[in-house]
Design a protein around this motif. Sequence first.
Motif, PDB file in Angstrom:
ATOM      1  N   ALA A 175       7.323  -7.324 -17.221  1.00 31.44           N
ATOM      2  CA  ALA A 175       7.230  -5.976 -16.674  1.00 31.44           C
ATOM      3  C   ALA A 175       6.490  -5.046 -17.632  1.00 31.44           C
ATOM      4  O   ALA A 175       5.708  -4.192 -17.205  1.00 31.44           O
ATOM      5  CB  ALA A 175       8.627  -5.434 -16.384  1.00 31.44           C
ATOM      6  N   VAL A 176       6.729  -5.214 -18.937  1.00 25.06           N
ATOM      7  CA  VAL A 176       6.012  -4.410 -19.930  1.00 25.06           C
ATOM      8  C   VAL A 176       4.519  -4.689 -19.867  1.00 25.06           C
ATOM      9  O   VAL A 176       3.691  -3.768 -19.855  1.00 25.06           O
ATOM     10  CB  VAL A 176       6.554  -4.683 -21.348  1.00 25.06           C
ATOM     11  N   GLY A 178       2.834  -5.923 -17.366  1.00 27.73           N
ATOM     12  CA  GLY A 178       2.310  -5.417 -16.098  1.00 27.73           C
ATOM     13  C   GLY A 178       2.087  -3.915 -16.140  1.00 27.73           C
ATOM     14  O   GLY A 178       1.065  -3.410 -15.652  1.00 27.73           O
ATOM     15  N   THR A 179       3.034  -3.187 -16.736  1.00 28.52           N
ATOM     16  CA  THR A 179       2.900  -1.733 -16.853  1.00 28.52           C
ATOM     17  C   THR A 179       1.702  -1.368 -17.720  1.00 28.52           C
ATOM     18  O   THR A 179       0.924  -0.461 -17.376  1.00 28.52           O
ATOM     19  CB  THR A 179       4.179  -1.132 -17.457  1.00 28.52           C
ATOM     20  N   MET A 180       1.526  -2.077 -18.830  1.00 23.54           N
ATOM     21  CA  MET A 180       0.382  -1.820 -19.707  1.00 23.54           C
ATOM     22  C   MET A 180      -0.928  -2.112 -18.994  1.00 23.54           C
ATOM     23  O   MET A 180      -1.911  -1.369 -19.140  1.00 23.54           O
ATOM     24  CB  MET A 180       0.507  -2.664 -20.980  1.00 23.54           C
ATOM     25  N   ALA A 181      -0.950  -3.194 -18.209  1.00 23.85           N
ATOM     26  CA  ALA A 181      -2.177  -3.553 -17.489  1.00 23.85           C
ATOM     27  C   ALA A 181      -2.539  -2.473 -16.464  1.00 23.85           C
ATOM     28  O   ALA A 181      -3.711  -2.099 -16.322  1.00 23.85           O
ATOM     29  CB  ALA A 181      -1.995  -4.903 -16.793  1.00 23.85           C
ATOM     30  N   VAL A 182      -1.537  -1.950 -15.748  1.00 21.99           N
ATOM     31  CA  VAL A 182      -1.804  -0.892 -14.771  1.00 21.99           C
ATOM     32  C   VAL A 182      -2.308   0.363 -15.478  1.00 21.99           C
ATOM     33  O   VAL A 182      -3.276   1.003 -15.036  1.00 21.99           O
ATOM     34  CB  VAL A 182      -0.534  -0.578 -13.948  1.00 21.99           C
ATOM     35  N   PHE A 183      -1.670   0.720 -16.595  1.00 24.70           N
ATOM     36  CA  PHE A 183      -2.081   1.913 -17.333  1.00 24.70           C
ATOM     37  C   PHE A 183      -3.535   1.802 -17.785  1.00 24.70           C
ATOM     38  O   PHE A 183      -4.345   2.715 -17.560  1.00 24.70           O
ATOM     39  CB  PHE A 183      -1.166   2.110 -18.540  1.00 24.70           C
ATOM     40  N   VAL A 184      -3.869   0.691 -18.418  1.00 27.19           N
ATOM     41  CA  VAL A 184      -5.236   0.515 -18.924  1.00 27.19           C
ATOM     42  C   VAL A 184      -6.227   0.457 -17.763  1.00 27.19           C
ATOM     43  O   VAL A 184      -7.305   1.066 -17.820  1.00 27.19           O
ATOM     44  CB  VAL A 184      -5.331  -0.757 -19.785  1.00 27.19           C
ATOM     45  N   GLY A 185      -5.868  -0.251 -16.695  1.00 26.94           N
ATOM     46  CA  GLY A 185      -6.769  -0.371 -15.551  1.00 26.94           C
ATOM     47  C   GLY A 185      -7.058   0.973 -14.912  1.00 26.94           C
ATOM     48  O   GLY A 185      -8.220   1.294 -14.613  1.00 26.94           O
ATOM     49  N   VAL A 186      -6.022   1.773 -14.693  1.00 28.13           N
ATOM     50  CA  VAL A 186      -6.224   3.085 -14.070  1.00 28.13           C
ATOM     51  C   VAL A 186      -7.002   4.006 -15.004  1.00 28.13           C
ATOM     52  O   VAL A 186      -7.877   4.759 -14.559  1.00 28.13           O
ATOM     53  CB  VAL A 186      -4.867   3.717 -13.692  1.00 28.13           C
ATOM     54  N   LEU A 187      -6.700   3.953 -16.304  1.00 30.60           N
ATOM     55  CA  LEU A 187      -7.421   4.799 -17.255  1.00 30.60           C
ATOM     56  C   LEU A 187      -8.913   4.470 -17.257  1.00 30.60           C
ATOM     57  O   LEU A 187      -9.762   5.373 -17.208  1.00 30.60           O
ATOM     58  CB  LEU A 187      -6.839   4.608 -18.663  1.00 30.60           C
ATOM     59  N   LEU A 188      -9.246   3.182 -17.293  1.00 32.14           N
ATOM     60  CA  LEU A 188     -10.655   2.785 -17.285  1.00 32.14           C
ATOM     61  C   LEU A 188     -11.330   3.185 -15.973  1.00 32.14           C
ATOM     62  O   LEU A 188     -12.464   3.687 -15.967  1.00 32.14           O
ATOM     63  CB  LEU A 188     -10.776   1.276 -17.506  1.00 32.14           C
ATOM     64  N   ALA A 189     -10.638   2.973 -14.852  1.00 29.10           N
ATOM     65  CA  ALA A 189     -11.204   3.343 -13.554  1.00 29.10           C
ATOM     66  C   ALA A 189     -11.391   4.856 -13.444  1.00 29.10           C
ATOM     67  O   ALA A 189     -12.388   5.338 -12.898  1.00 29.10           O
ATOM     68  CB  ALA A 189     -10.308   2.841 -12.421  1.00 29.10           C
ATOM     69  N   TYR A 190     -10.444   5.614 -14.000  1.00 31.65           N
ATOM     70  CA  TYR A 190     -10.549   7.070 -13.954  1.00 31.65           C
ATOM     71  C   TYR A 190     -11.717   7.554 -14.814  1.00 31.65           C
ATOM     72  O   TYR A 190     -12.509   8.412 -14.392  1.00 31.65           O
ATOM     73  CB  TYR A 190      -9.240   7.695 -14.433  1.00 31.65           C
ATOM     74  N   LYS A 191     -11.836   7.013 -16.030  1.00 29.72           N
ATOM     75  CA  LYS A 191     -12.919   7.429 -16.925  1.00 29.72           C
ATOM     76  C   LYS A 191     -14.281   7.029 -16.372  1.00 29.72           C
ATOM     77  O   LYS A 191     -15.273   7.720 -16.605  1.00 29.72           O
ATOM     78  CB  LYS A 191     -12.712   6.822 -18.309  1.00 29.72           C
ATOM     79  N   ALA A 192     -14.318   5.912 -15.639  1.00 28.42           N
ATOM     80  CA  ALA A 192     -15.586   5.460 -15.058  1.00 28.42           C
ATOM     81  C   ALA A 192     -15.949   6.218 -13.784  1.00 28.42           C
ATOM     82  O   ALA A 192     -17.047   6.047 -13.255  1.00 28.42           O
ATOM     83  CB  ALA A 192     -15.507   3.959 -14.763  1.00 28.42           C
ATOM     84  N   VAL A 286       7.811   4.839 -16.552  1.00 30.88           N
ATOM     85  CA  VAL A 286       9.141   4.317 -16.230  1.00 30.88           C
ATOM     86  C   VAL A 286       9.179   3.856 -14.771  1.00 30.88           C
ATOM     87  O   VAL A 286       9.733   2.795 -14.457  1.00 30.88           O
ATOM     88  CB  VAL A 286      10.222   5.391 -16.495  1.00 30.88           C
ATOM     89  N   TRP A 287       8.596   4.644 -13.885  1.00 31.87           N
ATOM     90  CA  TRP A 287       8.517   4.259 -12.468  1.00 31.87           C
ATOM     91  C   TRP A 287       7.843   2.901 -12.315  1.00 31.87           C
ATOM     92  O   TRP A 287       8.350   2.001 -11.628  1.00 31.87           O
ATOM     93  CB  TRP A 287       7.756   5.350 -11.703  1.00 31.87           C
ATOM     94  N   ILE A 288       6.658   2.744 -12.936  1.00 34.93           N
ATOM     95  CA  ILE A 288       5.891   1.497 -12.806  1.00 34.93           C
ATOM     96  C   ILE A 288       6.669   0.328 -13.394  1.00 34.93           C
ATOM     97  O   ILE A 288       6.733  -0.767 -12.800  1.00 34.93           O
ATOM     98  CB  ILE A 288       4.518   1.642 -13.488  1.00 34.93           C
ATOM     99  N   TYR A 289       7.269   0.538 -14.560  1.00 32.62           N
ATOM    100  CA  TYR A 289       8.035  -0.535 -15.193  1.00 32.62           C
ATOM    101  C   TYR A 289       9.182  -0.988 -14.300  1.00 32.62           C
ATOM    102  O   TYR A 289       9.402  -2.196 -14.116  1.00 32.62           O
ATOM    103  CB  TYR A 289       8.576  -0.061 -16.544  1.00 32.62           C
ATOM    104  N   MET A 290       9.919  -0.051 -13.733  1.00 33.82           N
ATOM    105  CA  MET A 290      11.050  -0.410 -12.883  1.00 33.82           C
ATOM    106  C   MET A 290      10.590  -1.140 -11.621  1.00 33.82           C
ATOM    107  O   MET A 290      11.263  -2.075 -11.158  1.00 33.82           O
ATOM    108  CB  MET A 290      11.839   0.844 -12.505  1.00 33.82           C
ATOM    109  N   GLU A 291       9.459  -0.744 -11.057  1.00 37.79           N
ATOM    110  CA  GLU A 291       8.949  -1.446  -9.875  1.00 37.79           C
ATOM    111  C   GLU A 291       8.538  -2.870 -10.225  1.00 37.79           C
ATOM    112  O   GLU A 291       8.781  -3.813  -9.456  1.00 37.79           O
ATOM    113  CB  GLU A 291       7.766  -0.678  -9.271  1.00 37.79           C
ATOM    114  N   PHE A 292       7.917  -3.052 -11.386  1.00 41.35           N
ATOM    115  CA  PHE A 292       7.569  -4.407 -11.825  1.00 41.35           C
ATOM    116  C   PHE A 292       8.823  -5.241 -12.055  1.00 41.35           C
ATOM    117  O   PHE A 292       8.893  -6.412 -11.636  1.00 41.35           O
ATOM    118  CB  PHE A 292       6.738  -4.354 -13.110  1.00 41.35           C
ATOM    119  N   LEU A 293       9.813  -4.659 -12.723  1.00 43.26           N
ATOM    120  CA  LEU A 293      11.042  -5.393 -13.018  1.00 43.26           C
ATOM    121  C   LEU A 293      11.741  -5.799 -11.724  1.00 43.26           C
ATOM    122  O   LEU A 293      12.218  -6.938 -11.584  1.00 43.26           O
ATOM    123  CB  LEU A 293      11.966  -4.531 -13.877  1.00 43.26           C
ATOM    124  N   ARG A 294      11.796  -4.892 -10.761  1.00 43.18           N
ATOM    125  CA  ARG A 294      12.442  -5.175  -9.482  1.00 43.18           C
ATOM    126  C   ARG A 294      11.667  -6.253  -8.715  1.00 43.18           C
ATOM    127  O   ARG A 294      12.255  -7.162  -8.125  1.00 43.18           O
ATOM    128  CB  ARG A 294      12.524  -3.890  -8.652  1.00 43.18           C
TER     129      ARG A 294
END
Length: 303
Positions: A175-176, A178-192, A286-294
């Motif tokens: 879950a950790v 997965g959360t890191m991957a979503v964060f980095v992916g969205v950040l890169l997509a946003y900056k691009a 926290v939201w993303i982490y909990m959704e991944f864990l669930r």
Amino acid sequence: MRSRNPVFSRRGFSRDNGYAGFNAAPQAGGLAVGTQGNPYAQGNPYAQPSGNPYAQNPYAQQDLQQGAPPQAPATTGRMTMDDVVLRTASTLGTLVVTAALAWALLPVDSANINRSYGIGIGAMVIGMVLALVQSFKRKASPALILTYAAVEGVFLGVVSNIVDTHIASGAAMQAVLGTMAVFVGVLLAYKAGWIRVTRRFYGFVMAAALGFVLLMAVNMLFAVFGGGDGLGFRSGPLGILFGVIGIILGACFLALDFKQVEDGIAYGAPREEAWLAAFGLTLTLVWIYMEFLRLIAILNQSD
């Protein structure tokens, strides 16, 4: 009326204390919306004219009147990216430390799981109350935000240990990651520029989040009073579907958080507003982490 719920609200930066922000007077080219308090309704940062975006900033007027080239607001006392990074690191660091302590000090074996789970649920309730209090406050309270992070960490540590021990070994680390991957992916997509946060995007995300939370609340009520898995929104194929939807919503929240930080810096928000940015980012992660864990737990139960 803009919600101040910590899940649904992405707080805009106001002109309190003379700082320019989302609530500035509408500028040429902006669209007026009758919803008072909506950060996207007044001084729309997404509909700026082609000229100086700080034209309504009282700190830029002197330069404009003297014929000097348009300048961004002075950075003294204003929020910077370093401020946001430092405060977000402090908040997340507090959460991680208390989560690790809860994992180590609150055993979840058959003899102690009920006690530990009760402590975790109590911490979750306290965290929700603190989050709501901060969301309704006009100014950021660092002590309140860090206390929220501490008690939320206790809840995450207990629930992660339970899932990791009794349902899916290694779920917490997955879950950790997965959360890191979503964060980095969205950040890169946003900056691009692949993700553009507009008023329509904001409205769609808020409407989808409201519907999602209402469905989950109804499902929980059916589970509490009817027993079993309620309406089945958190188990089986439907649980997997709603888990994926929850992660996608979390990714959308991240885009809103990034836009909040970007506009806060551009509009010369007060430095203390960096705590609000850190608070919003922490809630979203926290939201993303909990959704991944669930989701991981549901997938392992289905095996």
